[in-house]
Design a protein around this motif. Structure first.
Motif, short mmCIF file in Angstrom:
data_model
loop_
_atom_site.label_atom_id
_atom_site.label_comp_id
_atom_site.label_asym_id
_atom_site.label_seq_id
_atom_site.Cartn_x
_atom_site.Cartn_y
_atom_site.Cartn_z
N UNK A 195 2.76 38.25 22.83
CA UNK A 195 3.77 37.38 23.44
C UNK A 195 3.27 35.95 23.62
N UNK A 196 2.04 35.77 24.10
CA UNK A 196 1.52 34.41 24.28
C UNK A 196 1.36 33.71 22.94
N UNK A 197 0.97 34.46 21.92
CA UNK A 197 0.88 33.93 20.55
C UNK A 197 2.23 33.38 20.11
N UNK A 198 3.31 34.14 20.34
CA UNK A 198 4.64 33.69 19.93
C UNK A 198 5.11 32.52 20.78
N UNK A 199 4.86 32.57 22.08
CA UNK A 199 5.25 31.46 22.95
C UNK A 199 4.60 30.16 22.47
N UNK A 200 3.32 30.22 22.12
CA UNK A 200 2.63 29.01 21.72
C UNK A 200 3.14 28.50 20.37
N UNK A 201 3.49 29.39 19.46
CA UNK A 201 4.05 28.96 18.18
C UNK A 201 5.35 28.20 18.40
N UNK A 202 6.22 28.73 19.26
CA UNK A 202 7.47 28.03 19.55
C UNK A 202 7.18 26.68 20.19
N UNK A 203 6.24 26.65 21.11
CA UNK A 203 5.91 25.39 21.81
C UNK A 203 5.36 24.35 20.84
N UNK A 204 4.54 24.76 19.89
CA UNK A 204 4.00 23.81 18.91
C UNK A 204 5.11 23.16 18.10
N UNK A 205 6.17 23.93 17.81
CA UNK A 205 7.28 23.40 17.03
C UNK A 205 8.22 22.56 17.89
#
Length: 531
Positions: A273-283
């Motif tokens: 979940x944190x991996x996905x959250x950070x990917x969205x945040x980077x974009x």
């Protein structure tokens, strides 16, 4: 990108729409007409059929063939069309023709077409030009958001982007992306995270909603449930459908005396979940969103160590096959609990992503502690599970002999000693795993390898995606690029977005569902990255 550039075959690609549970599919032959059914959780379409044998006849009584099927409409010769007026309403439009069909009880129905008529859904008055214009505008907006890809991947990318749209349904107060309207009508934890990876490019708010669906339903102990669906959540074995209990009892019920149907066991999915959250945040940076989810992500991470490490060695394990996301893997032939190396690899990476989030929130001391935890956990994984040749999988406290792609997943951490990382990269590129269409989920030369049995050999896009990311992070960019290239080529050439693929032929494995959400999502993200 015009919706008319995507043809639907009405078999693997039904006529359906965003937000609707209605699907229009073709019968076995032209004379069998079309079927309208409803997508429901864990229910085959044969049990949710509204009508079958839908045919359109011209003024001379002859059947009018379907001349095209696109996301906007199913068009018959003679100017007759099927259109979605809204998510609950399928209409048929035309003049001077006649439609006929059968109800589920076999009763026949006919309708003389003279305008716009409701075929399925609540009664209402609709204007065919207005309905068509709204559908065209809706799809034009969606395809305009599709990530750019190179020309040879564009057709499959359009199919993938369409798949993500039509798999969106109202779930638990949000718009959730279900894996497939062919039975998988709920939102699965792991799937939601992979879906968010692609949605972040065209609709970051929708991507965040996929993650929030599970954080909304976080359990008091911090665990995230396995599934959120229209009837509630699935979070332990007492929530499983009856058929799943029978299948699990048959599959792992006798291994080492295990009886998984007897006692409730927590069911979740691997921690990303944190991996996905950070990917969205980077974009699409959104610090308030990070602040809102960070405490919940911390609690979810802590659950694995507090409740899923029964032997107390600091390396959590999967307490149930479903929690791994790999419920048919041969590692479960040795018992219903197992510790393949992927789980602790994810936990290492999650600690690093929590450090990123803490840093973005202006908490440098917390970020430093998370980095320390990530490094320490990676060292523990190597010390206790690296045997000098491979990372071992444990079941019932003993090493499992079967070799799977999960043995390679510690690359995902980006924190392995150089010699260990190099050994894993060599193993990946060896004949055991590196074919024209890597990566088999069980090594090609392992006795358990079966190219068509779910997690026992077929290629899954999430495994390839995570390994490619791990190779990049571990210092093997050329191998990462080649893996991405071979993966998108396999999907491009296979004809559809399947659940999994035969690694020997590149074809859809017979039992794999079509229109699969995370295959669509991860193909799109991989297609963005290849040159």
């Amino acid at each position: 990108m015009s919706a008319s550039h995507l043809e639907l075959d009405l078999v693997e690609r039904p006529f359906t729409d965003r937000g609707t549970r209605l699907l229009v599919t073709a019968g076995p032959g032209p004379a069998d007409g079309l079927r309208v059914a409803r997508a429901e959780y864990e229910t085959p379409l044969a049990e949710t059929t509204d009508l079958t044998g839908l045919l359109v006849h011209g003024a001379d009584g002859r059947p009018l063939p379907v001349v095209s099927a696109t996301p906007v409409e199913v068009a018959f010769a003679g100017g007759v069309s099927l259109l979605f007026a809204d998510p609950a309403t399928l209409v048929i439009t035309g003049h001077g023709a006649r439609a006929s069909w059968r109800l589920p009880d076999g009763t026949g129905r006919t309708l003389a077409l003279d305008g716009c008529h409701v075929l399925a859904g609540p009664p209402g008055e609709w204007s065919a030009p207005a309905v068509r214009a709204a559908s065209e505008a809706r799809w034009a907006d969606w395809f305009a958001r599709m990530p750019a890809v190179r020309p040879d991947l564009a057709e499959r990318a359009r199919m993938a982007w369409w798949t993500l749209a039509v798999n969106l349904l109202p779930i638990a107060g949000r718009e959730g992306l279900v894996p497939s309207k062919y039975g998988y009508v709920g939102v699965w934890n792991w799937d939601a995270l992979f879906h968010a990876v692609a949605l972040r490019h065209g609709d970051p708010a929708l991507a965040r909603d996929q993650i929030l669906l599970f954080l909304d339903h976080q359990l008091p102990d911090g665990r995230l449930p396995d599934v959120v669906h229209e009837h509630g959540v699935l979070a332990d074995t007492t929530d499983l459908p009856r058929a799943d209990h029978a299948r699990l009892a048959q599959h792992v019920g006798t291994a080492n005396g295990a009886r998984p149907e007897r006692a409730p066991v927590p069911v979740t999915k691997p921690p990303l979940a944190a991996w996905a959250v950070w990917k969205v945040h980077e974009t699409d940076p959104d610090v308030p969103f990070l602040a809102a989810v960070y405490p919940r992500l911390v609690r979810a991470h802590a659950w694995w160590f507090a409740a899923s490490d029964p032997d107390g060695d600091g390396l959590p394990e999967y307490l149930h096959p479903y929690s791994s996301g790999l419920d048919d893997s041969p590692v479960w032939d040795y018992g219903p609990r197992a510790e393949p190396p992927d789980l602790n690899s994810y936990l290492v990476l999650e600690a690093d992503r929590l450090a990123d989030i803490a840093g973005a929130l202006g908490r440098p001391a917390e970020a430093a502690r998370w980095r320390e935890r990530a490094a320490a956990h990676a060292r523990l994984l190597v010390a206790r599970r690296w045997d000098g040749t491979r990372f071992t999988t444990l079941a019932a406290g003993a090493p499992v002999p079967v070799r799977t792609a999960l043995d390679l997943m510690p690359l995902f951490t980006g924190r392995l000693p150089a010699g260990v990382a190099a050994a894993l990269e060599r193993t990946l590129r060896s004949p055991a795993y590196w074919g024209e269409r890597p990566v088999p989920t069980v090594a090609f030369d392992d006795p358990a390898f079966d190219p068509e049995a779910m997690w026992r050999g077929p290629v899954w896009l999430n495994v390839n995606y995570l390994l490619a990311e791990g190779l990049q992070r571990s210092g093997f960019p050329d191998t990462a690029a080649e893996l991405r290239e071979r993966t998108v080529a396999m999907v491009r050439d296979a004809g559809g977005l399947y659940e999994y693929w035969n690694p020997l032929t590149g074809a859809r494995a017979p039992r794999a569902t079509s229109g699969f959400g995370w295959s669509a999502a991860l193909f799109l993200d991989l297609a963005r990255m290849v040159g």
